[in-house]
Design a protein around this motif. Structure first.
Motif, PDB file in Angstrom:
ATOM      1  N   TRP A 101       4.413 -20.527  -0.112  1.00 38.86           N
ATOM      2  CA  TRP A 101       3.728 -19.349   0.426  1.00 38.86           C
ATOM      3  C   TRP A 101       2.537 -19.738   1.289  1.00 38.86           C
ATOM      4  O   TRP A 101       2.354 -19.205   2.375  1.00 38.86           O
ATOM      5  CB  TRP A 101       3.294 -18.486  -0.746  1.00 38.86           C
ATOM      6  CG  TRP A 101       2.572 -17.215  -0.411  1.00 38.86           C
ATOM      7  CD1 TRP A 101       1.217 -17.017  -0.479  1.00 38.86           C
ATOM      8  CD2 TRP A 101       3.145 -15.974   0.005  1.00 38.86           C
ATOM      9  NE1 TRP A 101       0.922 -15.729  -0.124  1.00 38.86           N
ATOM     10  CE2 TRP A 101       2.077 -15.063   0.180  1.00 38.86           C
ATOM     11  CE3 TRP A 101       4.451 -15.552   0.246  1.00 38.86           C
ATOM     12  CZ2 TRP A 101       2.288 -13.755   0.585  1.00 38.86           C
ATOM     13  CZ3 TRP A 101       4.647 -14.241   0.653  1.00 38.86           C
ATOM     14  CH2 TRP A 101       3.582 -13.356   0.821  1.00 38.86           C
ATOM     15  N   ARG A 102       1.718 -20.666   0.769  1.00 38.93           N
ATOM     16  CA  ARG A 102       0.409 -20.855   1.394  1.00 38.93           C
ATOM     17  C   ARG A 102       0.173 -22.181   2.079  1.00 38.93           C
ATOM     18  O   ARG A 102      -0.438 -22.230   3.134  1.00 38.93           O
ATOM     19  CB  ARG A 102      -0.690 -20.695   0.316  1.00 38.93           C
ATOM     20  CG  ARG A 102      -0.742 -19.353  -0.274  1.00 38.93           C
ATOM     21  CD  ARG A 102      -1.950 -18.563  -0.013  1.00 38.93           C
ATOM     22  NE  ARG A 102      -2.889 -18.974   0.993  1.00 38.93           N
ATOM     23  CZ  ARG A 102      -4.051 -18.386   1.126  1.00 38.93           C
ATOM     24  NH1 ARG A 102      -4.400 -17.445   0.303  1.00 38.93           N
ATOM     25  NH2 ARG A 102      -4.864 -18.749   2.070  1.00 38.93           N
ATOM     26  N   ARG A 120       3.607 -16.618   9.488  1.00 42.08           N
ATOM     27  CA  ARG A 120       2.909 -16.014   8.360  1.00 42.08           C
ATOM     28  C   ARG A 120       3.901 -15.101   7.634  1.00 42.08           C
ATOM     29  O   ARG A 120       4.792 -14.502   8.268  1.00 42.08           O
ATOM     30  CB  ARG A 120       1.663 -15.266   8.832  1.00 42.08           C
ATOM     31  CG  ARG A 120       1.939 -14.249   9.832  1.00 42.08           C
ATOM     32  CD  ARG A 120       0.743 -13.815  10.640  1.00 42.08           C
ATOM     33  NE  ARG A 120       1.184 -12.663  11.420  1.00 42.08           N
ATOM     34  CZ  ARG A 120       0.877 -11.413  11.138  1.00 42.08           C
ATOM     35  NH1 ARG A 120       0.046 -11.138  10.175  1.00 42.08           N
ATOM     36  NH2 ARG A 120       1.356 -10.428  11.844  1.00 42.08           N
ATOM     37  N   PRO A 121       3.769 -15.000   6.291  1.00 42.45           N
ATOM     38  CA  PRO A 121       4.767 -14.255   5.517  1.00 42.45           C
ATOM     39  C   PRO A 121       5.014 -12.844   6.038  1.00 42.45           C
ATOM     40  O   PRO A 121       6.144 -12.366   6.013  1.00 42.45           O
ATOM     41  CB  PRO A 121       4.171 -14.234   4.112  1.00 42.45           C
ATOM     42  CG  PRO A 121       3.360 -15.474   4.032  1.00 42.45           C
ATOM     43  CD  PRO A 121       2.793 -15.677   5.426  1.00 42.45           C
ATOM     44  N   ARG A 122       3.987 -12.169   6.554  1.00 38.71           N
ATOM     45  CA  ARG A 122       4.200 -10.794   7.001  1.00 38.71           C
ATOM     46  C   ARG A 122       5.107 -10.714   8.219  1.00 38.71           C
ATOM     47  O   ARG A 122       5.665  -9.668   8.510  1.00 38.71           O
ATOM     48  CB  ARG A 122       2.861 -10.112   7.288  1.00 38.71           C
ATOM     49  CG  ARG A 122       2.143  -9.722   6.013  1.00 38.71           C
ATOM     50  CD  ARG A 122       1.114  -8.653   6.251  1.00 38.71           C
ATOM     51  NE  ARG A 122       1.698  -7.442   6.801  1.00 38.71           N
ATOM     52  CZ  ARG A 122       0.978  -6.466   7.330  1.00 38.71           C
ATOM     53  NH1 ARG A 122      -0.336  -6.570   7.376  1.00 38.71           N
ATOM     54  NH2 ARG A 122       1.556  -5.389   7.794  1.00 38.71           N
ATOM     55  N   ALA A 147       9.055 -11.081   6.341  1.00 37.49           N
ATOM     56  CA  ALA A 147       9.018 -10.490   4.997  1.00 37.49           C
ATOM     57  C   ALA A 147      10.357 -10.650   4.284  1.00 37.49           C
ATOM     58  O   ALA A 147      10.407 -10.944   3.095  1.00 37.49           O
ATOM     59  CB  ALA A 147       8.640  -9.008   5.085  1.00 37.49           C
ATOM     60  N   LEU A 195      10.063  -4.059   3.022  1.00 36.48           N
ATOM     61  CA  LEU A 195       9.660  -5.172   2.158  1.00 36.48           C
ATOM     62  C   LEU A 195       8.219  -5.577   2.431  1.00 36.48           C
ATOM     63  O   LEU A 195       7.463  -5.923   1.534  1.00 36.48           O
ATOM     64  CB  LEU A 195      10.579  -6.378   2.361  1.00 36.48           C
ATOM     65  CG  LEU A 195      11.972  -6.250   1.753  1.00 36.48           C
ATOM     66  CD1 LEU A 195      12.827  -7.434   2.174  1.00 36.48           C
ATOM     67  CD2 LEU A 195      11.886  -6.179   0.235  1.00 36.48           C
ATOM     68  N   ASP A 196       7.838  -5.521   3.704  1.00 39.41           N
ATOM     69  CA  ASP A 196       6.460  -5.853   4.047  1.00 39.41           C
ATOM     70  C   ASP A 196       5.510  -4.881   3.365  1.00 39.41           C
ATOM     71  O   ASP A 196       4.546  -5.279   2.717  1.00 39.41           O
ATOM     72  CB  ASP A 196       6.291  -5.798   5.570  1.00 39.41           C
ATOM     73  CG  ASP A 196       4.846  -6.071   5.980  1.00 39.41           C
ATOM     74  OD1 ASP A 196       4.195  -6.882   5.295  1.00 39.41           O
ATOM     75  OD2 ASP A 196       4.384  -5.467   6.956  1.00 39.41           O
ATOM     76  N   LEU A 234       6.048  -5.067  -0.774  1.00 37.27           N
ATOM     77  CA  LEU A 234       5.963  -6.320  -1.516  1.00 37.27           C
ATOM     78  C   LEU A 234       5.047  -7.342  -0.838  1.00 37.27           C
ATOM     79  O   LEU A 234       3.989  -7.690  -1.373  1.00 37.27           O
ATOM     80  CB  LEU A 234       7.375  -6.909  -1.702  1.00 37.27           C
ATOM     81  CG  LEU A 234       7.425  -8.260  -2.397  1.00 37.27           C
ATOM     82  CD1 LEU A 234       7.057  -8.126  -3.862  1.00 37.27           C
ATOM     83  CD2 LEU A 234       8.828  -8.874  -2.278  1.00 37.27           C
ATOM     84  N   ILE A 235       5.451  -7.779   0.345  1.00 38.22           N
ATOM     85  CA  ILE A 235       4.838  -8.968   0.921  1.00 38.22           C
ATOM     86  C   ILE A 235       3.354  -8.759   1.228  1.00 38.22           C
ATOM     87  O   ILE A 235       2.516  -9.590   0.885  1.00 38.22           O
ATOM     88  CB  ILE A 235       5.611  -9.411   2.184  1.00 38.22           C
ATOM     89  CG1 ILE A 235       7.046  -9.792   1.801  1.00 38.22           C
ATOM     90  CG2 ILE A 235       4.926 -10.559   2.884  1.00 38.22           C
ATOM     91  CD1 ILE A 235       7.172 -10.969   0.851  1.00 38.22           C
ATOM     92  N   ARG A 236       3.001  -7.623   1.847  1.00 33.78           N
ATOM     93  CA  ARG A 236       1.604  -7.471   2.260  1.00 33.78           C
ATOM     94  C   ARG A 236       0.670  -7.286   1.064  1.00 33.78           C
ATOM     95  O   ARG A 236      -0.545  -7.409   1.189  1.00 33.78           O
ATOM     96  CB  ARG A 236       1.453  -6.325   3.257  1.00 33.78           C
ATOM     97  CG  ARG A 236       1.317  -4.956   2.624  1.00 33.78           C
ATOM     98  CD  ARG A 236       0.658  -3.995   3.571  1.00 33.78           C
ATOM     99  NE  ARG A 236       1.549  -3.692   4.700  1.00 33.78           N
ATOM    100  CZ  ARG A 236       1.301  -2.758   5.593  1.00 33.78           C
ATOM    101  NH1 ARG A 236       0.205  -2.058   5.537  1.00 33.78           N
ATOM    102  NH2 ARG A 236       2.149  -2.521   6.566  1.00 33.78           N
ATOM    103  N   ILE A 245       0.733  -9.219  -1.502  1.00 33.43           N
ATOM    104  CA  ILE A 245       0.444 -10.531  -2.062  1.00 33.43           C
ATOM    105  C   ILE A 245      -0.656 -11.177  -1.215  1.00 33.43           C
ATOM    106  O   ILE A 245      -0.580 -11.157   0.012  1.00 33.43           O
ATOM    107  CB  ILE A 245       1.711 -11.416  -2.038  1.00 33.43           C
ATOM    108  CG1 ILE A 245       2.855 -10.714  -2.766  1.00 33.43           C
ATOM    109  CG2 ILE A 245       1.429 -12.772  -2.655  1.00 33.43           C
ATOM    110  CD1 ILE A 245       4.190 -11.406  -2.643  1.00 33.43           C
ATOM    111  N   GLY A 250      -2.842 -13.441   1.027  1.00 32.15           N
ATOM    112  CA  GLY A 250      -2.508 -14.526   1.946  1.00 32.15           C
ATOM    113  C   GLY A 250      -1.325 -14.236   2.836  1.00 32.15           C
ATOM    114  O   GLY A 250      -0.908 -15.094   3.607  1.00 32.15           O
ATOM    115  N   ALA A 251      -0.768 -13.026   2.753  1.00 28.49           N
ATOM    116  CA  ALA A 251       0.463 -12.740   3.491  1.00 28.49           C
ATOM    117  C   ALA A 251       0.242 -12.683   5.002  1.00 28.49           C
ATOM    118  O   ALA A 251       1.155 -12.922   5.774  1.00 28.49           O
ATOM    119  CB  ALA A 251       1.070 -11.418   3.012  1.00 28.49           C
ATOM    120  N   GLU A 287      -1.938 -14.475   6.780  1.00 28.94           N
ATOM    121  CA  GLU A 287      -2.561 -15.645   7.416  1.00 28.94           C
ATOM    122  C   GLU A 287      -1.536 -16.594   8.011  1.00 28.94           C
ATOM    123  O   GLU A 287      -0.419 -16.659   7.549  1.00 28.94           O
ATOM    124  CB  GLU A 287      -3.392 -16.407   6.381  1.00 28.94           C
ATOM    125  CG  GLU A 287      -4.689 -15.690   6.061  1.00 28.94           C
ATOM    126  CD  GLU A 287      -5.187 -16.023   4.656  1.00 28.94           C
ATOM    127  OE1 GLU A 287      -5.029 -17.191   4.246  1.00 28.94           O
ATOM    128  OE2 GLU A 287      -5.698 -15.135   3.983  1.00 28.94           O
TER     129      GLU A 287
END
Lengths: 409, 116
Positions: free
Chosen positions: A130-131, A311-313, A316, B103-104, B107-109, B111, B113-114, B116
């Motif tokens: 994730w990070r 970045r995860p967003r 997703a 999902l964003d 869920l994802i947003r 968490i 650090g999502a 960055e």
């Protein structure tokens, strides 16, 4: 310098991918039961993964696209969907086995039962995916995995019976008390552990993220032709140590502790510490690769945005897939199935699924639409076809041999 | 531009002008003269195209997860086609993929650090 750093990708793929829980288990078990009579299988496996990873790297460097992405275009959506289901199942299965391997390594260090480590390891793994900047992890685990070299060095301290080893290596086949069926069963497990499909998914997806161009082909090839043989040498380390320590006294290897003990016998506490570090790094590295690969296969099939650099967003669906895959792996371990057994089954089912991965790569690597004049040459196609025959034979024989030998007997 | 729909378009990756993945060409929309007017992407279009039990299942799952209609990308937005279909616009200008957005948001947003 930049080229040198690029090669760490290959070393991580080799150490974390070539040497993973599958190699540790299959290498140690076959070493204990057959001596090094299976050493040729490691050689065959290393050459095979080199042949196909080179193709995958070339496809990625020329077309800028990961291999799995192209599978659907060339096989059509239905066949590719079956391929996806098979590849995904095997990758998640492997992820579970690697997580179990990490937990077993921690159990050896702490003497706390491995199951208590599973949730913690899974959390750490998820945080890492994730990070943390992946490049950092890549280097840390790539270098720490090299601690497994103690196996290869340590074997000389064990006073090996060189004559016996030479005899085993030159006379492939079952030793007294074993049958050809068990011999081939372990050969297939070792071959599958060398050619595990997630290695190519990870390798080519990593290449896309690092934006390889045709000029990076040299680095990609260096990764393949240095990294995988080095990984094969470390896998051989587990086999030869078990062959020297356990084979003469007719003992089998059923635990990770037995697999790492020879290094301690050779080099004392330092040896044990180094090899456990190496096992931890190799299995954790492989767990990262399988976790990401599970996300890669699904995302690339459906065309979603994916990648550890986004970045995860911005990805997703990809990150959700990785998270769900990780939870499935944890759930599998929490059934209290022995991770070593999980690994044995994983290898056999990988063997069955190998053609799903390697046939499409051979097809795509011959496609001028993607590769122009960088399609496979004669040598690559000759080797590719030879290995296709081996891969299909292993896939067909895997389940009957598993049933017949009762998972190796 | 003469393209074979089955061979050159269907199942190909769509990338926006910056190379960001937009989706696969899961289906195409034709006009009366059988010219491609739009690319359709998303699991609903995919499920409809492959058909059968699995196709229906994928389509129904996508519908349940907020994907009401396949995403439609006008063929005018296609810049060129090579190993992928390259668009001349940025992904933000297209309708967002429903599952990604869902999902964003759920869920994802949430968490740390999502973003960055």
């Amino acid at each position: 310098m930049k080229k040198f750093l690029g090669i760490t990708l290959g070393i991580l793929t080799a150490v974390g991918g070539f040497v993973d829980i599958g190699d540790i288990v299959s290498g140690s078990q076959s070493g204990a039961r057959f001596g090094i009579a299976h050493v040729w299988v490691i050689v065959v496996g290393v050459v095979g993964i080199c042949v196909y990873a080179e193709m995958a790297g070339r496809v990625t460097a020329i077309s800028g696209r990961p291999v799995f992405d192209l599978v659907r275009e060339r096989l059509g959506p239905r066949v590719a969907l079956v391929n996806l289901l098979g590849s995904y199942a095997i990758t998640v299965f492997t992820l579970g086995a690697e997580l179990g391997g990490v937990a077993l390594a921690l159990q050896l260090l702490s003497s706390a039962p491995y199951l208590t480590w599973v949730p913690l390891v899974a959390l750490l793994l998820w945080l890492a995916l994730w990070r943390v900047r992946f490049e950092t992890l890549e280097r840390i685990f790539g270098l720490a995995g090299l601690a497994l070299v103690v196996l290869v060095v340590g074997v000389f301290w064990l006073g090996p019976d060189v004559g016996a080893l030479r005899h085993q290596a030159l006379h492939p086949g079952p030793v007294p008390g074993e049958t050809w069926a068990t011999y081939w069963f372990f050969a297939i497990a070792l071959f599958a552990s060398a050619m595990t499909p997630y290695e190519v998914f990870f390798f080519s997806s990593g290449g896309v993220e690092e934006k390889w161009t045709p000029r990076d082909l040299v680095v990609a090839r260096a990764n393949v032709f240095l990294g995988f043989p080095l990984g094969g040498l470390l896998a051989f380390g587990f086999m030869v140590n078990a062959a020297v320590v356990y084979h003469p006294i007719g003992m089998r290897v059923d635990t990770l502790g037995q697999a790492v003990l020879p290094a301690g016998m050779a080099l004392g506490e330092l040896g044990i510490a180094l090899i456990i570090l190496g096992v931890f790094a190799a299995t954790f590295g492989a767990a990262m690769e399988t976790g990401l690969s599970a996300g890669y296969t699904v995302a690339q099939f459906f065309g979603w945005s994916w990648g550890k650099l986004r970045r995860p967003r911005s990805a997703a669906r990809f990150h959700t897939t990785v998270l769900v895959s990780l939870l499935i792996g944890v759930a599998a371990l929490l059934t209290t199935i022995d991770p070593i057994q999980l690994t044995e089954y994983m290898l056999i089912f990988s063997a069955v699924a190998l053609p799903l991965t390697y046939i499409p790569i051979l097809v795509v690597a011959n496609d001028r639409h993607y590769l122009g004049d960088r399609v496979n040459g004669r040598l690559a196609n000759l080797m590719g076809v030879i290995y296709l025959v081996i891969v299909v034979a292993a896939a067909v024989a895997a389940i009957p041999l598993m049933v017949f030998t009762r998972v190796g007997g | 531009m003469a393209l074979l729909i089955g061979f050159d378009l269907l199942d190909r990756q769509i990338l926006d002008r910056d190379g960001f993945p937009v989706g696969k060409v899961d289906d195409v929309e034709l006009d009366d003269e059988l010219r491609v007017v739009a690319l359709l992407t998303g699991q609903r279009a995919f499920g409809r195209r492959i058909g059968g039990v699995l196709g229906r299942w994928i389509g129904a799952a996508a519908a349940r997860l907020a994907e009401k209609e396949p995403r439609r990308i006008p063929y005018d937005a296609v810049d060129h086609v090579d190993a992928a279909v390259h668009l001349s616009v940025r992904a933000e200008l297209l309708p967002p993929p429903a599952l990604e957005a869902w999902l964003d948001q759920h869920l994802i947003r949430r968490i740390p650090g999502a973003g960055e």
